[in-house]
Design a protein around this motif. Structure first.
Motif, PDB file in Angstrom:
ATOM      1  N   SER A 109      11.091 -31.973  -4.282  1.00 24.61           N
ATOM      2  CA  SER A 109      12.266 -32.835  -4.194  1.00 24.61           C
ATOM      3  C   SER A 109      11.951 -34.069  -3.361  1.00 24.61           C
ATOM      4  O   SER A 109      12.283 -35.205  -3.733  1.00 24.61           O
ATOM      5  CB  SER A 109      13.442 -32.071  -3.579  1.00 24.61           C
ATOM      6  OG  SER A 109      14.600 -32.872  -3.537  1.00 24.61           O
ATOM      7  N   LEU A 110      11.277 -33.854  -2.241  1.00 23.98           N
ATOM      8  CA  LEU A 110      10.889 -34.959  -1.370  1.00 23.98           C
ATOM      9  C   LEU A 110       9.932 -35.904  -2.092  1.00 23.98           C
ATOM     10  O   LEU A 110      10.080 -37.131  -2.025  1.00 23.98           O
ATOM     11  CB  LEU A 110      10.250 -34.402  -0.102  1.00 23.98           C
ATOM     12  CG  LEU A 110      10.018 -35.363   1.059  1.00 23.98           C
ATOM     13  CD1 LEU A 110      11.334 -35.893   1.598  1.00 23.98           C
ATOM     14  CD2 LEU A 110       9.223 -34.670   2.171  1.00 23.98           C
ATOM     15  N   LEU A 111       8.953 -35.349  -2.783  1.00 21.80           N
ATOM     16  CA  LEU A 111       7.996 -36.180  -3.505  1.00 21.80           C
ATOM     17  C   LEU A 111       8.678 -37.009  -4.583  1.00 21.80           C
ATOM     18  O   LEU A 111       8.421 -38.216  -4.717  1.00 21.80           O
ATOM     19  CB  LEU A 111       6.912 -35.314  -4.135  1.00 21.80           C
ATOM     20  CG  LEU A 111       5.934 -36.066  -5.042  1.00 21.80           C
ATOM     21  CD1 LEU A 111       5.114 -37.064  -4.242  1.00 21.80           C
ATOM     22  CD2 LEU A 111       5.036 -35.102  -5.807  1.00 21.80           C
ATOM     23  N   ASN A 112       9.542 -36.387  -5.377  1.00 20.55           N
ATOM     24  CA  ASN A 112      10.226 -37.117  -6.441  1.00 20.55           C
ATOM     25  C   ASN A 112      11.107 -38.229  -5.895  1.00 20.55           C
ATOM     26  O   ASN A 112      11.252 -39.278  -6.521  1.00 20.55           O
ATOM     27  CB  ASN A 112      11.044 -36.151  -7.295  1.00 20.55           C
ATOM     28  CG  ASN A 112      10.204 -35.487  -8.365  1.00 20.55           C
ATOM     29  OD1 ASN A 112       9.885 -36.087  -9.382  1.00 20.55           O
ATOM     30  ND2 ASN A 112       9.838 -34.238  -8.131  1.00 20.55           N
ATOM     31  N   MET A 113      11.701 -37.996  -4.743  1.00 17.78           N
ATOM     32  CA  MET A 113      12.486 -39.056  -4.103  1.00 17.78           C
ATOM     33  C   MET A 113      11.601 -40.262  -3.794  1.00 17.78           C
ATOM     34  O   MET A 113      11.956 -41.407  -4.112  1.00 17.78           O
ATOM     35  CB  MET A 113      13.107 -38.525  -2.813  1.00 17.78           C
ATOM     36  CG  MET A 113      13.931 -39.564  -2.051  1.00 17.78           C
ATOM     37  SD  MET A 113      14.373 -39.009  -0.375  1.00 17.78           S
ATOM     38  CE  MET A 113      12.806 -39.227   0.489  1.00 17.78           C
ATOM     39  N   PHE A 114      10.431 -40.021  -3.202  1.00 21.95           N
ATOM     40  CA  PHE A 114       9.545 -41.130  -2.840  1.00 21.95           C
ATOM     41  C   PHE A 114       8.943 -41.803  -4.069  1.00 21.95           C
ATOM     42  O   PHE A 114       8.767 -43.030  -4.084  1.00 21.95           O
ATOM     43  CB  PHE A 114       8.443 -40.638  -1.900  1.00 21.95           C
ATOM     44  CG  PHE A 114       8.923 -40.302  -0.515  1.00 21.95           C
ATOM     45  CD1 PHE A 114       9.737 -41.186   0.180  1.00 21.95           C
ATOM     46  CD2 PHE A 114       8.568 -39.107   0.090  1.00 21.95           C
ATOM     47  CE1 PHE A 114      10.190 -40.880   1.463  1.00 21.95           C
ATOM     48  CE2 PHE A 114       9.003 -38.793   1.360  1.00 21.95           C
ATOM     49  CZ  PHE A 114       9.817 -39.682   2.058  1.00 21.95           C
TER      50      PHE A 114
ATOM     51  N   PHE B 115       7.035 -46.246   0.762  1.00 25.52           N
ATOM     52  CA  PHE B 115       7.409 -45.029   0.046  1.00 25.52           C
ATOM     53  C   PHE B 115       6.185 -44.311  -0.531  1.00 25.52           C
ATOM     54  O   PHE B 115       6.152 -43.075  -0.571  1.00 25.52           O
ATOM     55  CB  PHE B 115       8.412 -45.361  -1.056  1.00 25.52           C
ATOM     56  CG  PHE B 115       9.737 -45.858  -0.528  1.00 25.52           C
ATOM     57  CD1 PHE B 115      10.385 -45.184   0.490  1.00 25.52           C
ATOM     58  CD2 PHE B 115      10.330 -47.009  -1.042  1.00 25.52           C
ATOM     59  CE1 PHE B 115      11.603 -45.630   0.994  1.00 25.52           C
ATOM     60  CE2 PHE B 115      11.542 -47.468  -0.556  1.00 25.52           C
ATOM     61  CZ  PHE B 115      12.177 -46.779   0.475  1.00 25.52           C
ATOM     62  N   ILE B 116       5.178 -45.079  -0.951  1.00 19.70           N
ATOM     63  CA  ILE B 116       3.944 -44.450  -1.417  1.00 19.70           C
ATOM     64  C   ILE B 116       3.264 -43.729  -0.260  1.00 19.70           C
ATOM     65  O   ILE B 116       2.756 -42.605  -0.430  1.00 19.70           O
ATOM     66  CB  ILE B 116       2.999 -45.497  -2.044  1.00 19.70           C
ATOM     67  CG1 ILE B 116       3.557 -45.992  -3.378  1.00 19.70           C
ATOM     68  CG2 ILE B 116       1.597 -44.913  -2.245  1.00 19.70           C
ATOM     69  CD1 ILE B 116       2.740 -47.103  -4.019  1.00 19.70           C
ATOM     70  N   ALA B 117       3.265 -44.335   0.910  1.00 17.66           N
ATOM     71  CA  ALA B 117       2.658 -43.698   2.084  1.00 17.66           C
ATOM     72  C   ALA B 117       3.369 -42.393   2.430  1.00 17.66           C
ATOM     73  O   ALA B 117       2.728 -41.367   2.701  1.00 17.66           O
ATOM     74  CB  ALA B 117       2.708 -44.654   3.275  1.00 17.66           C
ATOM     75  N   LEU B 118       4.693 -42.412   2.404  1.00 18.82           N
ATOM     76  CA  LEU B 118       5.458 -41.191   2.698  1.00 18.82           C
ATOM     77  C   LEU B 118       5.236 -40.136   1.614  1.00 18.82           C
ATOM     78  O   LEU B 118       5.171 -38.937   1.911  1.00 18.82           O
ATOM     79  CB  LEU B 118       6.940 -41.538   2.827  1.00 18.82           C
ATOM     80  CG  LEU B 118       7.309 -42.367   4.069  1.00 18.82           C
ATOM     81  CD1 LEU B 118       8.741 -42.888   3.964  1.00 18.82           C
ATOM     82  CD2 LEU B 118       7.127 -41.551   5.337  1.00 18.82           C
ATOM     83  N   GLY B 119       5.124 -40.575   0.365  1.00 26.65           N
ATOM     84  CA  GLY B 119       4.806 -39.640  -0.717  1.00 26.65           C
ATOM     85  C   GLY B 119       3.427 -39.040  -0.544  1.00 26.65           C
ATOM     86  O   GLY B 119       3.205 -37.851  -0.828  1.00 26.65           O
ATOM     87  N   THR B 120       2.486 -39.839  -0.051  1.00 26.62           N
ATOM     88  CA  THR B 120       1.128 -39.351   0.198  1.00 26.62           C
ATOM     89  C   THR B 120       1.123 -38.327   1.325  1.00 26.62           C
ATOM     90  O   THR B 120       0.304 -37.400   1.332  1.00 26.62           O
ATOM     91  CB  THR B 120       0.195 -40.531   0.540  1.00 26.62           C
ATOM     92  OG1 THR B 120       0.275 -41.506  -0.504  1.00 26.62           O
ATOM     93  CG2 THR B 120      -1.246 -40.078   0.685  1.00 26.62           C
ATOM     94  N   LEU B 121       2.034 -38.469   2.265  1.00 24.01           N
ATOM     95  CA  LEU B 121       2.191 -37.470   3.327  1.00 24.01           C
ATOM     96  C   LEU B 121       2.910 -36.223   2.838  1.00 24.01           C
ATOM     97  O   LEU B 121       2.921 -35.201   3.515  1.00 24.01           O
ATOM     98  CB  LEU B 121       2.981 -38.066   4.503  1.00 24.01           C
ATOM     99  CG  LEU B 121       2.204 -38.821   5.573  1.00 24.01           C
ATOM    100  CD1 LEU B 121       3.152 -39.324   6.641  1.00 24.01           C
ATOM    101  CD2 LEU B 121       1.106 -37.956   6.182  1.00 24.01           C
TER     102      LEU B 121
END
Length: 513
Positions: A138-143, A169-175
């Motif tokens: 869910s978190l990944l799809n949001m980012f 947002f890409i950085a947060l998705g990478t995390l």
């Protein structure tokens, strides 16, 4: 009048977010394998006070980066170690994801399309399940959604602020889940910008120095810290095993044909499959509009890439659901109700008779645990389960015939799907499959059993409820407290039953073979 109508639609969406993502958080135990694994890793982080490296049952876990564990940890420290706290970060992410669809679709299309695209997302079968699950998706799809929307806004408006948001947002998705958060925006934007003759603009975007600094500041510190802590084991475990190997080969037997995601898509976007398929069927129309072309490339890349991947899991295709919810919402004005109501009624009917169908087929099922669960299904899928589904079937027929406005009809079937999944099916399945694991774990915690052996079963949610580690072993000795499947009890000569329900048992070994 327009303001009131707009507010009404927002209230409808908020209502669906509440009943789909938040109210059901505690209605079912944690599901194994994934929810149990993420939750147990968070619990061990809480106990170990190691906020860089994650562990599962005492062993290094390199499956995913750190962000979801940090968020779950904050939630657990606030609300305690329970299903609500462990699932809350995903539910919040799901709500923000829904907001992003509404906000950006309204910006790029109109309020009407924004409303329906968001409702499609909230109430669709796969999203209403995964948006609140105690996992990273869910978190990944949001980012991914936020980064992709900002990418397009940069193309449209040529303002650098959208580049900065994209890199953030890409950085947060990478995390959250690693390279996939980079790959999707990178390749989709490359294809789109080339098709639009804007390759130089794309290069300027991806090599934007401020954007790169934002990415480095947000994403790199944890990766550096983890490498310093674990060295080559992190590189091998995270990058090679859990990223590159997932594409090149089938991990953990999660394989499938190139058409694997076709039925996943058809079922996963129910009850609005008709609109999604219509949008894909008319793909040539979307080639004429910049934003529609962008959305089509976004979905197509995700669908094709993961169809070619060696490892296939149903939730992979969800990375491409946001754009097709929007494209599907463009076809809301013209449709025949039967193409929505018939599949829904068939689906509800199959669920109604699921215990009977499973009983008829149990002789063809090789999984002995599944057979053991089927044999207990009638006690769990009880009269109330059936009455609830019958009521939904009758309600579906009623609104099909009596609803005067298509809007009322569509909102009603969204409500039927949401209630069916979150308040009938998931709690019932959880009661059958996961409740025994939860009860055994809580009993083991209450009795203060030490050094429990988990024998030929992998259910990390047991650890969460037990609040301790277990020893996984295929060998046991006299006196051991063992958690196992009922189908494995034959491996022991004599034992004392501490707890036994459905397919699982907690026993003490009195004599071994």
């Amino acid at each position: 009048m327009n303001i009131n109508r707009d507010n009404k639609e927002i209230y409808i969406l908020l209502f669906f977010i509440l009943i789909s993502f938040f109210l059901p958080l505690s209605l079912a135990p944690l599901f194994d394998l994934d929810e149990g694994a993420f939750s147990e890793a968070t619990r061990e982080m809480l106990i170990n006070h190691d906020y860089i490296t994650t562990y599962l049952n005492g062993a290094l876990r390199f499956d995913k980066p750190i962000l979801i564990y940090w968020l779950q940890l904050i939630s657990v420290k606030t609300f305690g170690l329970n299903e609500f706290a462990l699932r809350l970060p995903s539910a919040i992410a799901g709500a923000i994801w829904a907001w992003a669809i509404y906000f950006y679709t309204k910006e790029l299309f109109n309020k009407k399309t924004a409303f329906w695209a968001t409702l499609f997302m909230i109430s669709s079968l796969q999203i209403t399940i995964i948006a609140k699950a105690s996992i990273a998706d869910s978190l990944l799809n949001m980012f991914i959604a936020l980064s992709m929307f900002n990418l397009y806004l940069f193309f449209q408006k040529r303002e650098d602020k959208y580049i900065y948001f994209t890199f953030l947002f890409i950085a947060l998705g990478t995390l959250t889940k690693g390279p996939v958060a980079i790959m999707i925006p990178f390749i989709v934007s490359l294809i789109f910008f080339i098709l639009k003759g804007e390759f130089k603009l794309w290069l300027r975007m991806i090599f934007n120095p401020i954007g790169i600094v934002i990415f480095a500041i947000v994403a790199l510190p944890w990766y550096i810290a983890e490498y310093q802590a674990q060295g080559k084991a992190f590189i091998d475990g995270f990058f090679f095993k859990h990223n590159l190997s997932r594409f090149s080969s089938a991990m953990e037997k999660h394989s499938g044909s190139i058409f694997y995601f076709v039925p996943v898509l058809i079922i996963g976007v129910m009850p609005f499959t008709y609109f999604i398929l219509k949008a894909l069927k008319n793909f040539k129309i979307h080639l004429k509009s910049d934003i529609s072309l962008y959305l089509l490339i976004w979905f197509s890349f995700v669908f094709i890439f993961f169809s070619l991947s060696g490892t296939k899991l149903p939730h992979y295709v969800i990375y491409g659901y946001t754009p097709i919810f929007i494209l599907g919402a463009l076809y809301i004005d013209n449709f025949n109700r039967k193409w929505l109501i018939y599949p829904l009624i068939i689906f509800l009917t199959l669920l109604l008779f699921l215990p009977d169908i499973a009983t008829l087929l149990q002789n063809q099922i090789r999984d002995k645990l599944a057979v053991a669960l089927i044999q207990n299904a009638y006690d769990t899928f009880d009269i109330w389960y059936r009455i609830s589904l019958i009521f939904l079937i009758l309600f579906a027929i009623y609104i099909y015939k009596k609803a005067k406005e298509n809007k009322t009809f569509l909102i009603s079937i969204a409500l039927i799907m949401t209630i069916m999944v979150n308040y009938i099916v998931i709690p019932t399945y959880g009661k059958l499959m996961q409740q025994p694991i939860k009860e055994a774990g809580l009993l083991a915690k209450e009795k203060r059993y030490k050094n429990i052996v988990m024998y030929r079963v992998n259910t990390p949610s047991f650890n969460v409820y037990y609040e301790n580690l277990v020893k996984k072993s295929k060998k046991v000795k006299k006196g051991d407290i063992v958690f196992t499947k009922v189908t494995k009890l034959k491996d022991f000569k004599k034992y004392k039953t501490i707890y036994k329900k459905n397919g699982f048992a907690l026993i003490q070994i009195e004599e071994i073979k």
